[in-house]
Design a protein around this motif. Structure first.
Motif, PDB file in Angstrom:
ATOM      1  N   GLN A 263       0.851  -1.194   0.000  1.00 16.40           N
ATOM      2  CA  GLN A 263       0.000   0.000   0.000  1.00 16.40           C
ATOM      3  C   GLN A 263       0.884   1.240   0.000  1.00 16.40           C
ATOM      4  OE1 GLN A 263      -2.781   0.096   3.250  1.00 16.40           O
ATOM      5  NE2 GLN A 263      -3.951   1.799   2.409  1.00 16.40           N
TER       6      GLN A 263
ATOM      7  N   LYS B 213       4.554  -0.820  11.383  1.00 16.31           N
ATOM      8  CA  LYS B 213       3.339  -1.044  12.179  1.00 16.31           C
ATOM      9  C   LYS B 213       3.479  -2.394  12.875  1.00 16.31           C
ATOM     10  CE  LYS B 213      -1.564  -2.040  11.943  1.00 16.31           C
ATOM     11  NZ  LYS B 213      -2.790  -2.118  11.147  1.00 16.31           N
TER      12      LYS B 213
ATOM     13  N   GLU C 261      -2.387   4.042   8.227  1.00 13.93           N
ATOM     14  CA  GLU C 261      -2.962   5.366   7.989  1.00 13.93           C
ATOM     15  C   GLU C 261      -2.511   6.325   9.088  1.00 13.93           C
ATOM     16  OE1 GLU C 261      -4.560   6.022   5.302  1.00 13.93           O
ATOM     17  OE2 GLU C 261      -5.008   3.990   4.597  1.00 13.93           O
TER      18      GLU C 261
HETATM   19  P1  XMP Z   1      -4.331   0.928   9.898  1.00 16.55           P
HETATM   20  O1  XMP Z   1      -4.254   2.408   9.677  1.00 16.55           O
HETATM   21  O2  XMP Z   1      -5.341   0.529  10.932  1.00 16.55           O
HETATM   22  O3  XMP Z   1      -4.853   0.300   8.519  1.00 16.55           O
HETATM   23  O4  XMP Z   1      -2.970   0.332  10.151  1.00 16.55           O
HETATM   24  C1  XMP Z   1      -4.814  -1.044   8.184  1.00 16.55           C
HETATM   25  C2  XMP Z   1      -5.420  -1.207   6.798  1.00 16.55           C
HETATM   26  O5  XMP Z   1      -6.811  -0.900   6.847  1.00 16.55           O
HETATM   27  C3  XMP Z   1      -7.114   0.188   5.991  1.00 16.55           C
HETATM   28  N1  XMP Z   1      -8.107   1.031   6.682  1.00 16.55           N
HETATM   29  C4  XMP Z   1      -9.425   1.054   6.386  1.00 16.55           C
HETATM   30  N2  XMP Z   1     -10.159   0.387   5.451  1.00 16.55           N
HETATM   31  N3  XMP Z   1     -12.115   1.496   6.196  1.00 16.55           N
HETATM   32  C5  XMP Z   1     -11.489   0.630   5.351  1.00 16.55           C
HETATM   33  O6  XMP Z   1     -12.152   0.045   4.480  1.00 16.55           O
HETATM   34  C6  XMP Z   1     -11.462   2.186   7.167  1.00 16.55           C
HETATM   35  O7  XMP Z   1     -12.048   2.945   7.914  1.00 16.55           O
HETATM   36  C7  XMP Z   1     -10.042   1.956   7.253  1.00 16.55           C
HETATM   37  N4  XMP Z   1      -9.075   2.456   8.078  1.00 16.55           N
HETATM   38  C8  XMP Z   1      -7.898   1.859   7.703  1.00 16.55           C
HETATM   39  C9  XMP Z   1      -5.805   0.908   5.775  1.00 16.55           C
HETATM   40  O8  XMP Z   1      -5.810   1.652   4.565  1.00 16.55           O
HETATM   41  C10 XMP Z   1      -4.849  -0.262   5.754  1.00 16.55           C
HETATM   42  O9  XMP Z   1      -4.867  -0.918   4.513  1.00 16.55           O
END
Ligand code: XMP
Length: 520
Positions: free
Chosen positions: A441, A512, A518
């Motif tokens: 990503q 992470k 994000e």
């Molecule tokens: P984080 O930021 O939690 O993101 O490490 C992990 C993965 O999830 C995606 N992401 C989301 N996808 N709705 C979604 O469909 C959301 O609210 C959302 N928040 C985070 C993020 O892009 C990454 O791939």
């Protein structure tokens, strides 16, 4: 429980190992359906003739913590071959009368196992060598084998590294054949499935497609289905599956929040309405979202406002369409496994914000989740089988709240415009340099900080653009991607020279955990 109760399968009983999903994936990669179920949930009555083999996973427990309340050992008396892996090997030995010694010291990492005698499990595993490199991760170990068990291979620390009871078709391995660090580990799994369990291949994308379409027709009948389309891989595959299964009874709703990537709405309409001829309702709600988010800077508030408004719009359209009975969602197998419903483990907090929470209850719609037994790579293959183009199938994930959570602080039109451009240049550069598919990503974000720069002979005072590119298996953990200096220089120049409003580019090098993928 499974996509088809009659489909032959390998049942993986999960004792809590971090690699249980990997076992399921390996079996499926070999073309055989596999299903994971928690040791606490599986009951004797669940064992039917479609189960052709059982794998007992590893896990953090010791064999003395497993009692008749947490695992019904009668399950192993059912006449199917069993492969115990690590803890699974120990519990298999213990339940058959062997001894397991508790130990405070872990054997962790690579080890060599030395072949003793031939067996259907190890055919072609050792090749023409006497030993093989395997990956161990255990403290306890089997110290006395049960009656009628033989040692097939040993390591320096584990006398009973691979064992067999040929009559019962019980096999145990102290190491992890499912991880790639174990050399040729897949061969052991393949031998277990094909030579010992004698299962036939039944799990190709073509099989899945046919099966899923048949099931969807049966489940939906003559009713209408609404599907929230985001243009991402999962919802696109769900939409196309339903399109093939029920055609015009499917209504896809695609909401433009104003926080989509540059030209995204054009691409989605082009693909789904024009090319695939899907019933697509395009809702341009840019103004509404923008109005609701005015002066909001708190990340959680942003997410909630976006989520709620999204639900409201969705409800409006579901009422307009009339008589909608089902809501289609792109839930995947890992989401199910992480929820209590399958494994009995805790729901992961990291993912809770990703679901469109509240939708089913509020709207009284029944859920259709055709991908709930598939892994992401299986969904991608299925998408290709369904004639979705490669560009959609291999896209990077994109969060529901979109660019709104990639510009910390207050959102305004100027920032959105700047960020769309920066993200576009970054992603284009990755594609042009052949890097896009090496990265899980990537995105650009706009930091709410202005700094001083100099362009030509003039002082500038503009925003900082943050670039993030990560590698990952599933988004739960991630590492930053290491670009060459020349790439970083060229993308930094491109962004600063082409976009008025940015005079500095930084690269996020946190993994992470401790960061998330994000920013908000
Ligand atoms: P984080 O930021 O939690 O993101 O490490 C992990 C993965 O999830 C995606 N992401 C989301 N996808 N709705 C979604 O469909 C959301 O609210 C959302 N928040 C985070 C993020 O892009 C990454 O791939």
């Amino acid at each position: 429980m499974s996509p088809d109760q009659n489909l032959d399968k390998v049942l993986i009983i999960d004792f809590g190992s971090q690699f249980t999903q990997l076992i399921a994936r390996r079996v499926r990669e070999l073309g055989v359906f596999s299903e994971i179920v928690s040791h606490k949930k599986i009951k004797l009555k669940d064992i039917n003739n479609s189960i052709k083999g059982i794998v007992l996973s590893g896990g953090p427990l010791n064999v003395y913590q497993i009692n008749k309340y947490s695992f019904d050992k009668k399950i192993l008396q059912f006449d199917v071959p069993v492969l115990g892996i690590c803890f699974g090997h120990q519990i298999l030995s213990k339940l058959n009368g062997g001894k397991v010694k508790q130990s405070k010291h872990r054997e962790f990492g690579l080890a060599n196992v030395y072949k003793k005698i031939n067996s259907p499990l190890t055919t072609n595993f050792f090749g023409n060598k006497k030993s093989k490199q395997v990956w161990m991760s255990h403290a306890d170990q089997v110290t006395k084998l049960p009656k009628n068990f033989k040692v097939l291979a040993s390591s320096t620390n584990s006398k009973f590294a691979i064992v067999e009871n040929k009559t019962k078709k019980y096999y145990g391995v102290q190491f992890h054949p499912e991880v790639t660090h174990t050399d040729n580990g897949k061969k052991l799994i393949s031998n277990f499935i094909f030579s010992i369990c004698k299962i036939k291949r039944n799990w190709t994308s073509k099989d899945q497609k046919k099966q899923l379409i048949k099931d969807l027709r049966q489940q939906i009948g003559n009713n209408k289905v609404i599907c929230a389309l985001s243009g991402g891989v999962d919802s696109s595959v769900v939409a196309q599956l339903l399109n093939k299964a029920i055609g015009k009874k499917l209504y896809c709703v695609f909401v433009n929040t104003g926080f989509l990537r540059k030209n995204e709405e054009v691409q989605v309409i082009q693909t789904f309405k024009r090319r695939l001829k899907i019933n697509l309702i395009y809702v341009n709600a840019e103004k509404e979202f923008f109005k609701k988010l005015k002066n909001v800077s708190d990340p959680e508030k942003k997410r909630k406002i976006i989520g709620n408004l999204f639900i409201k719009i969705f409800e409006q359209y579901s009422k307009k369409i009339k008589n909608v009975k089902f809501l289609a969602q792109g839930t995947l197998y890992p989401d199910l496994i992480e929820s209590k419903s399958v494994t009995g483990s805790q729901t992961s907090k990291i993912k809770s914000h990703h679901n469109v929470g509240g939708l089913p209850k509020k709207m009284n719609l029944k859920l259709v989740e055709p991908l709930k037994f598939l892994f992401k790579d299986e969904v991608r293959k299925l998408g290709l089988e369904l004639n979705l183009n490669k560009e959609i199938i291999s896209r990077h994930p994109f969060p529901g709240p979109g660019l709104a959570i990639r510009m910390p602080g207050i959102i305004n039109n100027e920032k959105i415009k700047i960020l769309k451009e920066a993200d576009y240049y970054f992603i284009q550069a990755l594609k042009n340099h052949g890097l896009y598919h090496k990265i899980w990503q990537a995105y650009a974000a706009l930091l709410p900080v202005k700094t001083v720069g100099v362009m030509g002979d003039n002082r500038t005072y503009e925003y900082i653009c943050l670039l993030r590119a990560i590698t990952s298996e599933d988004g739960m953990t991630a590492d930053y991607y290491e670009f060459k200096k020349s790439f970083m220089q060229s993308i930094s120049n491109k962004i600063v020279n082409s976009i008025r409003g940015i005079n500095r580019v930084v690269y996020d090098v946190t993994s992470k955990p401790p960061s998330t993928i994000e920013l908000e």
